[in-house]
Design a protein around this motif. Structure first.
Motif, PDB file in Angstrom:
ATOM      1  N   SER A  26     -14.328  28.466  32.424  1.00 31.78           N
ATOM      2  CA  SER A  26     -14.233  27.199  33.173  1.00 31.78           C
ATOM      3  C   SER A  26     -13.302  27.345  34.376  1.00 31.78           C
ATOM      4  O   SER A  26     -13.604  26.874  35.472  1.00 31.78           O
ATOM      5  N   SER A  68     -13.945  20.025  21.813  1.00 30.84           N
ATOM      6  CA  SER A  68     -13.109  19.368  20.781  1.00 30.84           C
ATOM      7  C   SER A  68     -13.538  19.735  19.370  1.00 30.84           C
ATOM      8  O   SER A  68     -13.664  18.861  18.513  1.00 30.84           O
ATOM      9  N   GLU A  69     -13.754  20.993  19.130  1.00 31.92           N
ATOM     10  CA  GLU A  69     -14.258  21.393  17.808  1.00 31.92           C
ATOM     11  C   GLU A  69     -13.248  21.200  16.678  1.00 31.92           C
ATOM     12  O   GLU A  69     -13.629  21.091  15.525  1.00 31.92           O
ATOM     13  N   ARG A  70     -11.971  21.102  17.028  1.00 33.48           N
ATOM     14  CA  ARG A  70     -10.969  20.873  15.974  1.00 33.48           C
ATOM     15  C   ARG A  70     -10.684  19.392  15.761  1.00 33.48           C
ATOM     16  O   ARG A  70      -9.730  19.008  15.129  1.00 33.48           O
ATOM     17  N   LYS A  95      -0.236  19.068  23.583  1.00 32.96           N
ATOM     18  CA  LYS A  95      -1.696  19.115  23.715  1.00 32.96           C
ATOM     19  C   LYS A  95      -2.354  18.381  22.557  1.00 32.96           C
ATOM     20  O   LYS A  95      -1.991  18.586  21.407  1.00 32.96           O
TER      21      LYS A  95
HETATM   22  N1  CTP Z   1     -11.625  23.668  28.192  1.00 28.59           N
HETATM   23  C1  CTP Z   1     -12.542  23.842  29.227  1.00 28.59           C
HETATM   24  N2  CTP Z   1     -13.653  24.611  29.047  1.00 28.59           N
HETATM   25  C2  CTP Z   1     -13.900  25.181  27.846  1.00 28.59           C
HETATM   26  C3  CTP Z   1     -12.980  25.033  26.783  1.00 28.59           C
HETATM   27  C4  CTP Z   1     -11.832  24.273  26.994  1.00 28.59           C
HETATM   28  O1  CTP Z   1     -12.335  23.287  30.310  1.00 28.59           O
HETATM   29  N3  CTP Z   1     -15.020  25.872  27.686  1.00 28.59           N
HETATM   30  C5  CTP Z   1     -10.469  22.793  28.391  1.00 28.59           C
HETATM   31  C6  CTP Z   1     -10.451  21.608  27.424  1.00 28.59           C
HETATM   32  O2  CTP Z   1     -11.257  20.559  27.905  1.00 28.59           O
HETATM   33  C7  CTP Z   1      -8.983  21.275  27.324  1.00 28.59           C
HETATM   34  C8  CTP Z   1      -8.286  22.604  27.624  1.00 28.59           C
HETATM   35  O3  CTP Z   1      -9.278  23.486  28.121  1.00 28.59           O
HETATM   36  O4  CTP Z   1      -8.560  20.320  28.263  1.00 28.59           O
HETATM   37  C9  CTP Z   1      -7.571  23.157  26.404  1.00 28.59           C
HETATM   38  O5  CTP Z   1      -8.521  23.487  25.416  1.00 28.59           O
HETATM   39  P1  CTP Z   1      -8.566  22.947  23.923  1.00 28.59           P
HETATM   40  O6  CTP Z   1      -7.418  22.079  23.620  1.00 28.59           O
HETATM   41  O7  CTP Z   1      -8.847  24.116  23.068  1.00 28.59           O
HETATM   42  O8  CTP Z   1      -9.836  21.949  23.977  1.00 28.59           O
HETATM   43  P2  CTP Z   1     -11.247  22.178  23.330  1.00 28.59           P
HETATM   44  O9  CTP Z   1     -11.710  23.555  23.587  1.00 28.59           O
HETATM   45  O10 CTP Z   1     -12.102  21.041  23.760  1.00 28.59           O
HETATM   46  O11 CTP Z   1     -10.921  21.977  21.769  1.00 28.59           O
HETATM   47  P3  CTP Z   1     -11.350  22.953  20.557  1.00 28.59           P
HETATM   48  O12 CTP Z   1     -10.764  24.309  20.869  1.00 28.59           O
HETATM   49  O13 CTP Z   1     -10.774  22.299  19.341  1.00 28.59           O
HETATM   50  O14 CTP Z   1     -12.864  22.964  20.552  1.00 28.59           O
END
Ligand code: CTP
Ligand code: MG
Length: 228
Positions: A87, A12-14, A213
């Motif tokens: 993942s 959840s970096e954003r 999303k």
């Molecule tokens: N996800 C995951 N493994 C990761 C990165 C993302 O399982 N290494 C999953 C997230 O938990 C989410 C989905 O992929 O349910 C979509 O990703 P995103 O909305 O980008 O979530 P985050 O990566 O957590 O957010 P951000 O990019 O802002 O850090």
């Protein structure tokens, strides 16, 4: 079998405004990731659910699975990787002894809490027929690219779609796509793109705009307006 992989391993970096990873953020006292898990769990067409998470969330997610009495269908909570693609790859590896070649694997972002049952059912039906499908909605707004002077050019929106999840595949195909991506250093933020890379077509299943999303705090506010 129809097997759901639900992704909750992101950081959840954003979304700096909340103090927990978004998958654990409580909406109506229910953690965000649980919304789509409950929707999959409710459908008799879904045989197994495997959750993918990170070290930070693992014990809480395992606890919630017990608290909501989901252990019948939620067969595994596994650790994901650094990227979404990794993942998914790790989840597919974990399924090696569980899934058969023709089983349907539905891959869903837990960050899309308001997924509808109908969308899941349409995914299963189309994936059985075509082997590879993505949920998507038609773009409604005009889309343009930016140039230094402002708006660059209009892109005809008639054939534009926004991809969503679930994206669903025969196990053998999605496994092959991910293995080939690892071998050839291909990175994409979407499983369908990896299927295209191995030369296979991906069909469209129409989703709904409510299946958006959660990415930024605006999305959290919108979600709260919708469900509170
Ligand atoms: N996800 C995951 N493994 C990761 C990165 C993302 O399982 N290494 C999953 C997230 O938990 C989410 C989905 O992929 O349910 C979509 O990703 P995103 O909305 O980008 O979530 P985050 O990566 O957590 O957010 P951000 O990019 O802002 O850090
Ligand atoms: Mg991300």
């Amino acid at each position: 079998m129809n097997i759901a992989i639900i992704l909750a391993a992101g950081k959840s970096e954003r979304l700096k405004e909340i103090s927990v990873p978004k998958q654990l953020y409580l909406i109506n006292r229910v953690p965000l990731f649980m919304y789509s898990v409950l929707t999959f769990n409710d459908l008799e067409e879904i045989d197994e659910i495997h959750l993918v998470t990170n070290e930070q969330c693992l014990s809480e997610i395992e606890q919630y699975v017990k608290q909501y009495s989901l252990t019948k269908k939620v067969k595994g909570v596994i650790l994901g990787g650094k990227t979404r693609q990794e993942s998914v790859y790790l989840a597919l590896k974990h399924l090696e002894k569980i899934a058969k070649d023709d089983d349907i694997i539905l891959i869903h972002d837990s960050a899309r809490p308001l997924l509808e049952k109908e969308t899941i059912l349409k995914n299963i039906e189309s994936a059985m027929r075509y082997g590879a499908v993505t949920t998507a909605i038609k773009v409604k707004d005009t889309i343009f690219s930016e140039s230094e002077d402002g708006v660059d050019y209009m892109i005809s929106r008639s054939r534009l779609y926004q991809a969503q999840t679930p994206q669903s595949f025969k196990y053998r195909l999605i496994k092959k796509a991910h293995e080939s991506a690892v071998l050839n250093n291909v990175f994409a933020n979407d499983d369908s793109a990896l299927i295209k890379e191995i030369g296979y077509d991906v069909k469209i299943v129409l989703g709904t705009s409510t299946n958006f999303k959660i990415t930024t705090i605006e999305d959290i506010k919108l979600l709260e307006m919708m469900v509170l």
